[in-house]
Design a protein around this motif. Sequence first.
Motif: not given
Length: 196
Positions: A121-136, A153-166
């Motif tokens: 697995i080569e993770v090309q982005s692992f972005d953290s946006l508290p209260g918004e989304a986690a991007l992979l 294959g390639r997996t691109t996911v945006r998971e919504t984050v409802q809470d601002k907590g970590y």
Amino acid sequence: MQSLTIVTFVLILTSLASGCGSTPASRFYTLSAGAGTATTSSNISISVGPVSIPAVVDRPQIVVATGPNQVRLEEFNRWAAPLQNSIARVVAENLVAMLGTPRVTLSPQALNADADYRAAIEVQSFDSLPGEAALLDAVWTVRRAKDGRVETGRTTVRETVQDKGYDALAAAHSRALARLSRDIADVLRALEGAGR
């Protein structure tokens, strides 16, 4: 009277200095497996690794994207283990559950002759946006040992984050890794079915 004023002044300074000198307690977060269980069991063996991650997130602090070209290191919000190791562990645990096989191992080396399959697995982005989304965004390769057949294959996911907590952010990253694991498991099932 003057000595009472001096004592009071010293006590106030001491309490202020001790309040200014304290640092917030660090909080540590983990990623967790979250895949459902397999309806059938199998005996295939899979080695997960190597897993690579971008240098910008390869640190104990949670790295928060604050703009298109800017990040902030969260000094007091940290990963409990190296992110690279945690991603490999979670994907392996998810594959155990999804494929119904106990024969899933972690392998940071490029070769493991004992496994039927290797998932790199080569993770090309692992972005953290508290209260918004986690991007992979990850590119992955599954190689069958017996004939060298490779599926990428390639997996691109945006998971919504409802809470601002970590903790909510870590849970969203875990859900994104479950999606990555599901994509890899689907290819493993297809290769296993085609290889019989």
